[in-house]
Design a protein around this motif. Sequence first.
Motif, mmCIF file in Angstrom:
data_model
loop_
_atom_site.group_PDB
_atom_site.id
_atom_site.type_symbol
_atom_site.label_atom_id
_atom_site.label_comp_id
_atom_site.label_asym_id
_atom_site.label_seq_id
_atom_site.Cartn_x
_atom_site.Cartn_y
_atom_site.Cartn_z
ATOM 1 N N GLU C 110 -30.015 4.116 10.923
ATOM 2 C CA GLU C 110 -31.261 3.306 10.706
ATOM 3 C C GLU C 110 -32.001 3.498 9.599
ATOM 4 O O GLU C 110 -33.220 4.245 9.737
ATOM 5 N N HIS C 111 -31.560 3.632 8.534
ATOM 6 C CA HIS C 111 -32.095 3.939 6.945
ATOM 7 C C HIS C 111 -32.010 2.388 6.117
ATOM 8 O O HIS C 111 -31.147 1.878 6.304
ATOM 9 N N GLN C 112 -32.989 2.331 5.473
ATOM 10 C CA GLN C 112 -32.897 1.282 4.602
ATOM 11 C C GLN C 112 -32.843 2.043 3.109
ATOM 12 O O GLN C 112 -33.775 3.006 2.761
ATOM 13 N N ILE C 113 -32.177 1.602 2.257
ATOM 14 C CA ILE C 113 -32.038 1.882 0.690
ATOM 15 C C ILE C 113 -32.543 0.539 -0.072
ATOM 16 O O ILE C 113 -31.858 -0.362 0.026
ATOM 17 N N LEU C 142 -26.861 8.099 -1.378
ATOM 18 C CA LEU C 142 -26.134 8.456 -0.460
ATOM 19 C C LEU C 142 -25.687 9.985 -0.349
ATOM 20 O O LEU C 142 -25.540 10.704 0.873
ATOM 21 N N ARG C 143 -25.401 10.555 -1.491
ATOM 22 C CA ARG C 143 -25.246 11.831 -1.548
ATOM 23 C C ARG C 143 -26.406 12.636 -1.355
ATOM 24 O O ARG C 143 -26.431 13.746 -0.563
ATOM 25 N N MET C 150 -29.254 13.521 6.671
ATOM 26 C CA MET C 150 -29.730 12.456 7.454
ATOM 27 C C MET C 150 -28.645 11.548 7.865
ATOM 28 O O MET C 150 -28.686 10.621 8.887
ATOM 29 N N ILE C 151 -27.344 11.711 7.299
ATOM 30 C CA ILE C 151 -26.045 10.926 7.537
ATOM 31 C C ILE C 151 -24.978 12.079 7.519
ATOM 32 O O ILE C 151 -25.121 12.889 7.083
#
Lengths: 239, 239, 239, 239, 239, 239
Positions: C110-113, C142-143, C150-151
Amino acid sequence: MQRPSGRKPEQLRDVRITRQYTRHAEGSVLVEFGDTKVLCNASVAAEVPRFLRGQGGGWITAEYGMLPRSTGSRMGREAARGKQGGRTVEIQRLIGRSLRAAVDLKALGEHQITLDCDVIQADGGTRTASITGACVALVDALRYMQREKMITTDPLINMVAAISVGIYQGEAVLDLDYPEDSNADTDMNLVMAEDGGMIEVQGTAEGAPFTEHQFAEMLALGKAGIKELVELQKKALAE
Amino acid sequence: MQRPSGRKPEQLRDVRITRQYTRHAEGSVLVEFGDTKVLCNASVAAEVPRFLRGQGGGWITAEYGMLPRSTGSRMGREAARGKQGGRTVEIQRLIGRSLRAAVDLKALGEHQITLDCDVIQADGGTRTASITGACVALVDALRYMQREKMITTDPLINMVAAISVGIYQGEAVLDLDYPEDSNADTDMNLVMAEDGGMIEVQGTAEGAPFTEHQFAEMLALGKAGIKELVELQKKALAE
Amino acid sequence: MQRPSGRKPEQLRDVRITRQYTRHAEGSVLVEFGDTKVLCNASVAAEVPRFLRGQGGGWITAEYGMLPRSTGSRMGREAARGKQGGRTVEIQRLIGRSLRAAVDLKALGEHQITLDCDVIQADGGTRTASITGACVALVDALRYMQREKMITTDPLINMVAAISVGIYQGEAVLDLDYPEDSNADTDMNLVMAEDGGMIEVQGTAEGAPFTEHQFAEMLALGKAGIKELVELQKKALAE
Amino acid sequence: MQRPSGRKPEQLRDVRITRQYTRHAEGSVLVEFGDTKVLCNASVAAEVPRFLRGQGGGWITAEYGMLPRSTGSRMGREAARGKQGGRTVEIQRLIGRSLRAAVDLKALGEHQITLDCDVIQADGGTRTASITGACVALVDALRYMQREKMITTDPLINMVAAISVGIYQGEAVLDLDYPEDSNADTDMNLVMAEDGGMIEVQGTAEGAPFTEHQFAEMLALGKAGIKELVELQKKALAE
Amino acid sequence: MQRPSGRKPEQLRDVRITRQYTRHAEGSVLVEFGDTKVLCNASVAAEVPRFLRGQGGGWITAEYGMLPRSTGSRMGREAARGKQGGRTVEIQRLIGRSLRAAVDLKALGEHQITLDCDVIQADGGTRTASITGACVALVDALRYMQREKMITTDPLINMVAAISVGIYQGEAVLDLDYPEDSNADTDMNLVMAEDGGMIEVQGTAEGAPFTEHQFAEMLALGKAGIKELVELQKKALAE
Amino acid sequence: MQRPSGRKPEQLRDVRITRQYTRHAEGSVLVEFGDTKVLCNASVAAEVPRFLRGQGGGWITAEYGMLPRSTGSRMGREAARGKQGGRTVEIQRLIGRSLRAAVDLKALGEHQITLDCDVIQADGGTRTASITGACVALVDALRYMQREKMITTDPLINMVAAISVGIYQGEAVLDLDYPEDSNADTDMNLVMAEDGGMIEVQGTAEGAPFTEHQFAEMLALGKAGIKELVELQKKALAE
């Protein structure tokens, strides 16, 4: 140099502060600096802006408006144009900042006080009249909160008042009215606490830059003016 | 007192002024005060706002914006929200007023120069960096107008520069970066002409009021800082 | 047929991809296609739009803007006009859609970029440059998310790049610059994945309709161009 | 693969074109693609947008809207929300561009034709139905202008029609209805002239990218569909 | 006195009420008063405005719009202008108020019914046609709610209908069409319940004030007209 | 039945009309109906709206606003929310229409008079107080225009006044204050000319519909009330 009003350089206009001017607001003050008349209403609400929620402290904010015909020629109504102008935004931010300096926000608890400053009639110096009147309305609102047991201590730290000073025809003068303001070389707004602490200094060269010496003269005039204003505020609050 | 950056109280950050940073604008300057980076573009137009039409004089105006991720956490884009915030409005009015003091508007003829100050990266002091950089872009635009024979004399009166000063941990310091700015008791922005004339003074007590003595200290620091900045502007313009 | 820039029909402009261009964003890329320069910042937030809440997946969105003087004549600032124009809206929707195809949204959690693409200088092809640069900024974000735990897996499916092709003076050409774009009969924007999968095809006849044969020629040019761009993206990401 | 409607992959929905649907507009067409119903009104005005004034040519523009309950669940009314959404803006720009390709704008003289496409009931494909219906309304408006001697020649170059194609359950299908559209992997809108010239191609991968082969299949289906639509348009215009 | 349409003073235009005009809305009615055609869609939602939440009662609200070319010359689209005009706001408030009088809001439970009244073609009397048609759509929505067991009793108290009356060439006439409306001295809109109860009376002198006698005549005409309309509503609902 | 204020059913509140309340407007009236206080300023401008230009006649328009704390709990400022609410729009249209009936617009020449009605304190009946006060301000503005030779004849046809009537606890009462207004079954606003001509009748059933008999009672009360108001207007104008 002769001021259009015949006042001496260090002389304020007649200042009148009328409390309980309207009946709904927790604090309601009509402040008059000569022909400048501003209605300052303080409203207490038991909630704070989102960024302060759950932190136990309070907030003070302000909104400013001019009635369309408070001025010599009619100004468009901001509500009809669908946005507040830059000058309005600038002024209401200044009023809010200035009055936050009057109060211990922690001691307010999670309450917000909104100060609505609406100019009924304008003749120069509406922003400084607003601050001076709003501080009295604020004190009435704080007293209301104490009577209603919303707070148990008095959050007031300092009375706060404001005045304009300027360079008019080469000379420093206090409390500019509209004929002076529209011809001044420099316009400075001073906000100070009753103990002489400086809260806000905003000096603007309208034409030629001003010198440090002129700056010091204006500061001295303003300081004396604010002292007088705080006395008038206190007298009004004692009634 | 130790500044987070290790700078001395009277020490500016590294200031860099890069001209011709983009290729379309008549003046295009990237100004850097340490990690604060602002792109200042000057655009010349052969028309003036309605209130000035037919009077033979010109106008200088400014717009200010921050890229959404110029800051530590992303700010909402003002274009998407459909309005400019109060802080933006306040800053762009300050930039415009300051630069109008640099120029003889009559000598501009019926032209308007718009100064777009867009913050690429923010680390405190974006409004004073904007003014300092925009003045250089303005000079480039005036030179363009002379080359293009749009005007026959140089309307520049004075270089104008700006700096922030503040009270950090009780002491007056020059050119606050973000870690200082967010903890300062007082924040003051000074705009001055190269001859030392004062154009704009905006001092704000963030916490406790400041004293006249502190005010005088800040003024002295600012004055020295602006002197340095004007030298850097002139050096950049000489290249 | 002679291209104004002297390039061959199948030749890209010099493309440069600079990572870590600003310091606050989780991914910050300056992408240059010749004189077109776009700053692409990726911001990670730990919340998703309302329609996705509680479903465990993420979202990628984009905003696009042009600095007022990124163009030959000054464009009005959208924040000042109080709304984003139709072209802006169209482009930012395209960027968002294109980059959502690069990523497994479920794996984002549940993240927004948010990808902010701000044009510093325009010379044609700003939307395709934005997509190409934003994909690199996205990978950096993403890195960052992986480093920050976070992921736990890499949500990237495919590199995505974009290019414009068009019919200029009757002939298909790759990567139109402004002089070509403003005279082209047809303008097509292609977005493709690194494996050759087609993500978005937008071809528009500006003047006369185009033929299927021309369409096929443009497609072939675009495909080759995107292959080159993906290599440049990967090279930049390997540094 | 079975289409929800039972149609064959290459089969259009029942298309109906009703002219003179309302009585005030110079061209007024209700176009129905199955349950999708769009009212297309053409309005002629004897003035052109500012950027075209005095140049002797005309303009065609479009506006698009959905009635709040044209859809399965009620959408907020754009007039009440105070702005048109991004999808609306995108669609109306597409309609305008497409129909400008139908007409010799010089031959229009300084007139503007506005095409209002308002969706009464939606079941997928509203933008392509809008283009197809608006072209008929446009022809009626051009005939009106000729009857009224506003123009002396017929500015129509080409009939223009549009259709959607997509990949549904792995297979290319023509004229997607809502149940298909909301589950399609790829959605492509094609706008073509009656002579087969391509005016606009907009293909979007909703999920996985699509292949060149799929793209070619969709193109072939769309081409055939548009041929049928142009016949229906001509039949309606012959009545 | 001769009415432009040849109707008698007390004669309604042909009124037609078509239910289930579109397929998505819970109630969907096309109402026609001669050439005035309004689509009235009722939408049921299981939530109420904030000021009613948790109180167990429901709400009925209305929105009104005119398609840009429902009128003789094209009106700007309110969504494009970014705001609803004063007339629109006034009318939709009237429709909402009128229909709330038809229903026991408590018996609705916490549901809101929105009545969208969109004018497809205008020839005078769109607001009264909207109320008359929306009441039928409302009944269909209430029936839907009962079928779906959202409510257990019928909240309908009264059918509600509306008609315009006016003074045209000195004489009271019923149901003004556009040629009459634009020349009437007085225009009055009446909203009444089926039992003759008065819900809304809005009489406006367009030119000279009207007398009490004229007022009484208009009232009598209107009362008889509404009686006819309620019969037509009931007949439509019985089909 | 006992009115909360102890007034008789046919009794007005104390009505006070103060002319020259502020000094800039051509007409400036503070009107008080008990605790309802409205400032009505009339502004004369030598231009008319676009739709009237060059036709030789004038226009009268009105704007209405409530100060945020004119009411028991603070209302959001419309300028800050960026739009006027529906109630505001409705009221200012009513005020404008009503006062246009007082004047021969042809005799005004190409001038516009704007009536700004700003509610300082609200206790029910602000719209009718606004009309009653604005008519006096209007007369002062017309006198100003005659003194300034902007017009040569007096355009005033009729004094116009307004009052509210309602059904409170089953009985017709005149001039509702806020406690009555918020509990009334029916609320009716009447605008009449001094000669008894009816200008505007707006009756609204808040709860149950009202009967024709009740309507007649309200009308009779209102007529008598307006007679009293016109006398008060004339007395004020004679001072």
